[in-house]
Enzyme design. Structure first.
Site, PDB file in Angstrom:
ATOM      1  N   TRP A 104       0.847  -1.211   0.000  1.00  7.97           N
ATOM      2  CA  TRP A 104       0.000   0.000   0.000  1.00  7.97           C
ATOM      3  C   TRP A 104       0.870   1.244   0.000  1.00  7.97           C
ATOM      4  O   TRP A 104       0.574   2.224  -0.685  1.00  7.97           O
ATOM      5  CB  TRP A 104      -0.966   0.008   1.187  1.00  7.97           C
ATOM      6  CG  TRP A 104      -1.984  -1.090   1.111  1.00  7.97           C
ATOM      7  CD1 TRP A 104      -2.157  -2.103   2.005  1.00  7.97           C
ATOM      8  CD2 TRP A 104      -2.977  -1.299   0.091  1.00  7.97           C
ATOM      9  NE1 TRP A 104      -3.172  -2.925   1.602  1.00  7.97           N
ATOM     10  CE2 TRP A 104      -3.692  -2.458   0.442  1.00  7.97           C
ATOM     11  CE3 TRP A 104      -3.304  -0.615  -1.084  1.00  7.97           C
ATOM     12  CZ2 TRP A 104      -4.737  -2.959  -0.343  1.00  7.97           C
ATOM     13  CZ3 TRP A 104      -4.343  -1.116  -1.872  1.00  7.97           C
ATOM     14  CH2 TRP A 104      -5.040  -2.270  -1.498  1.00  7.97           C
ATOM     15  N   ASP A 173      -1.897   6.747   6.304  1.00 10.18           N
ATOM     16  CA  ASP A 173      -2.901   5.799   5.816  1.00 10.18           C
ATOM     17  C   ASP A 173      -3.139   4.813   6.958  1.00 10.18           C
ATOM     18  O   ASP A 173      -2.326   3.938   7.212  1.00 10.18           O
ATOM     19  CB  ASP A 173      -2.378   5.081   4.566  1.00 10.18           C
ATOM     20  CG  ASP A 173      -3.314   3.958   4.107  1.00 10.18           C
ATOM     21  OD1 ASP A 173      -4.397   3.795   4.700  1.00 10.18           O
ATOM     22  OD2 ASP A 173      -2.948   3.252   3.145  1.00 10.18           O
ATOM     23  N   LYS A 197     -12.425  -1.900   6.871  1.00 10.35           N
ATOM     24  CA  LYS A 197     -11.720  -2.816   7.779  1.00 10.35           C
ATOM     25  C   LYS A 197     -12.201  -2.626   9.224  1.00 10.35           C
ATOM     26  O   LYS A 197     -12.652  -3.567   9.843  1.00 10.35           O
ATOM     27  CB  LYS A 197     -10.208  -2.619   7.670  1.00 10.35           C
ATOM     28  CG  LYS A 197      -9.655  -3.329   6.445  1.00 10.35           C
ATOM     29  CD  LYS A 197      -8.888  -2.460   5.514  1.00 10.35           C
ATOM     30  CE  LYS A 197      -8.506  -3.208   4.242  1.00 10.35           C
ATOM     31  NZ  LYS A 197      -7.791  -2.363   3.285  1.00 10.35           N
TER      32      LYS A 197
HETATM   33  C1  LIG Z   1      -7.236  -1.904   2.212  1.00 10.58           C
HETATM   34  C2  LIG Z   1      -6.167  -0.871   2.262  1.00 10.58           C
HETATM   35  C3  LIG Z   1      -6.064   0.135   1.290  1.00 10.58           C
HETATM   36  C4  LIG Z   1      -6.955   0.199   0.079  1.00 10.58           C
HETATM   37  O1  LIG Z   1      -8.169   0.736   0.421  1.00 10.58           O
HETATM   38  P1  LIG Z   1      -9.297   1.014  -0.689  1.00 10.58           P
HETATM   39  O2  LIG Z   1     -10.354   1.628   0.161  1.00 10.58           O
HETATM   40  O3  LIG Z   1      -9.659  -0.316  -1.266  1.00 10.58           O
HETATM   41  O4  LIG Z   1      -8.741   1.939  -1.696  1.00 10.58           O
HETATM   42  C5  LIG Z   1      -5.083   1.084   1.449  1.00 10.58           C
HETATM   43  N1  LIG Z   1      -4.240   1.061   2.487  1.00 10.58           N
HETATM   44  C6  LIG Z   1      -4.306   0.090   3.431  1.00 10.58           C
HETATM   45  C7  LIG Z   1      -3.352   0.115   4.564  1.00 10.58           C
HETATM   46  C8  LIG Z   1      -5.268  -0.894   3.341  1.00 10.58           C
HETATM   47  O5  LIG Z   1      -5.333  -1.845   4.275  1.00 10.58           O
END
Ligand SMILES: *Cc1c(COP(=O)(O)O)cnc(C)c1O
Length: 362
Positions: A104, A173, A197
Site C-alpha cells: 500500500w 494511511d 476494515k
Molecule cells: C485496504 C487498504 C487500502 C486500500 O483501500 P481502498 O479503500 O480499497 O482503496 C489502502 N491502504 C491500506 C493500509 C489498506 O489496508
C-alpha cells in the site's frame, strides 16, 4: 431463514458487529419512524443530517479530534487519497518523504511520483516487508511525510507514531488500524482510512484533516479533488455515501458501548496476544513478523511448507473458519482480527491450530 454465520477472518471488507447489522436491517425499510429507509433518505433532509451529525460527533468524541481538524466522508477508497494528497500538497519541484513498509505504501509512492519528487525515508522491502524499519532518514524539509500505520498484507504495524521533521505534516494511511487504539490526532496533518476494515462498509473513506492543510491545498485541480470543496460543504458538495456514513455511526456507537478506544485496544491486544502466544510456542506454526513489528490487526503465520499451509486452510474452512489464506505476496495464513472480530473466533482458531498441530506436528 438466514444462513448460519461463520467465523470470518477476511482482511476487508471484514466482519461487522452483529448488533450493527441487525440495527441496519431494521432501518432499511424505515429509518426510525420516518417511513423512509436509510438508503432512500435525501442527504439534505433532516433525518439524514441527524445521522451525519451523529457519526461526525462520535468520531470526534472517540478519537478526541481537536477543533482545528475537519472530519470528511469521501469516496474512492484509501486509493484515491494516494493521489489526492500529492495533487493537493506536492507541486513539481517539491519533495515528499514516504516510509515504505508494504505494497500500500508502494502504491502511494507511485501516485506521488506523478506530481513531484519522492524521497524514500525508509523501506523494509529488503526482507519482503516483514518488519518496521527502526529509523528513517528524512530529506530537507519535506512537503509532508506519508506512512502506512498498519500493513494489512504483511502483518506489521508501527508501535509508535514516527517522529518527523518540524513543520512537515505527517500523513497517515490508517485504513487497517484506525480506531483500534487511542489516537493522538494532533500529531497528524491528515489521517485517512477506507472504512471497510475497522469502521463499516466499503464505499466511504474517513479523512481527518487539519484546517491549515485544507487551506493550503492546490487551487488549479478538479473541484472534487480539493479537500477545500468537501470541507466547505461538510462532505455534501455532491451526494455523500449516505449508507456508509450511517453504518459507520452504528459501528462507532458500538465502539463507544465497548468503552471507547482504550477498551477496544485492550480487547485487540488480548485477541492478537493470545494468537501470537500460541504461535510463538507452536512447533508447527510460526509468525512471519518479529515481536516489535507485529500487527494487532492482521496476524500472519506459516508452517514453512506451502502444502501444509494449504491443508490447514482447507481444514479450517471445513471447521467454519473462513478467510485465513494469506495474501499471495506473503503466502501462508493471515488472521485479520479487526475491532469487530469476536474473541471467541480467536479461541476457535487456536483450537483448530492445536488440532492440526497434534495430527501433523513432528
Ligand atoms: C485496504 C487498504 C487500502 C486500500 O483501500 P481502498 O479503500 O480499497 O482503496 C489502502 N491502504 C491500506 C493500509 C489498506 O489496508
Amino acid at each position: 431463514m438466514a444462513a448460519k454465520r461463520i467465523v470470518n477472518f477476511s482482511a476487508g471488507p471484514a466482519a461487522l458487529p452483529v448488533s450493527v447489522l441487525e440495527e441496519a436491517r431494521e432501518n432499511l425499510l424505515s429509518l426510525g419512524e420516518t417511513g423512509i429507509g436509510i438508503m432512500e433518505h435525501s442527504h439534505r433532509g433532516k433525518a439524514f443530517l441527524e445521522v451525519y451529525g451523529q457519526t461526525e460527533a462520535l468520531c470526534r468524541e472517540l478519537a478526541g479530534i481537536p477543533q482545528n481538524y475537519r472530519v470528511l466522508f469521501l469516496q474512492g477508497g484509501a486509493s484515491t487519497q494516494f493521489f489526492m494528497i500529492p495533487m493537493n500538497f506536492l507541486s513539481s519541484g517539491d519533495v515528499a518523504d514516504y516510509l515504505v513498509t508494504g505494497s500500500w505504501s508502494e502504491k502511494a509512492v507511485s501516485e506521488a511520483d506523478r506530481f513531484g519528487d519522492v524521497h524514500i525515508a525508509c523501506s523494509s522491502k529488503d526482507r519482503n516487508y516483514c518488519y518496521i524499519p527502526p529509523s528513517c532518514e528524512f530529506g530537507d524539509r519535506p512537503a509532508y511525510v506519508h506512512y502506512t500505520s498498519n500493513n494489512t498484507i504483511y502483518g506489521t504495524e508501527f508501535a509508535e507514531i514516527p517522529a518527523v521533521p518540524d513543520d512537515s505534516p505527517l500523513i497517515c494511511d490508517a485504513s487497517s488500524d484506525i480506531f483500534s487504539k487511542p489516537l493522538d490526532v494532533s500529531k497528524y496533518g491528515i489521517l485517512y482510512a477506507g472504512a471497510q476494515k475497522n469502521l463499516g462498509p466499503s464505499g466511504v473513506t474517513l479523512v481527518i484533516i487539519r484546517d491549515e492543510l485544507v487551506e493550503r491545498g492546490a487551487d488549479d485541480i478538479p473541484t472534487m479533488l480539493k479537500y477545500r470543496t468537501h470541507a466547505e460543504k461538510d462532505s455534501m458538495y455532491n451526494t455523500p455515501p449516505t449508507f456508509g456514513i450511517y453504518v459507520m455511526g452504528l459501528v462507532l456507537t458500538w465502539i463507544k458501548d465497548q468503552g471507547g478506544l482504550e477498551a477496544i485496544a485492550q480487547q485487540n491486544q488480548d485477541k492478537a496476544g493470545r494468537l501470537y502466544a500460541y504461535l510463538d510456542e507452536s512447533r508447527l506454526f510460526r509468525p512471519t513478523v518479529e515481536p516489535g513489528s507485529r500487527s494487532q490487526m492482521n496476524v500472519t503465520f506459516v508452517t514453512g511448507d506451502a502444502e501444509l499451509d494449504a491443508q490447514f486452510i482447507a481444514q479450517a474452512q471445513q471447521a467454519g473458519l473462513s478467510g485465513l489464506k494469506g495474501h499471495r505476496s506473503v503466502g501462508g495464513m493471515r488472521a485479520s482480527l479487526y475491532n469487530a472480530f469476536p474473541s471467541e473466533g480467536v479461541d476457535a482458531l487456536i483450537a483448530c491450530l492445536q488440532e492440526f498441530e497434534a495430527s501433523h506436528g513432528s
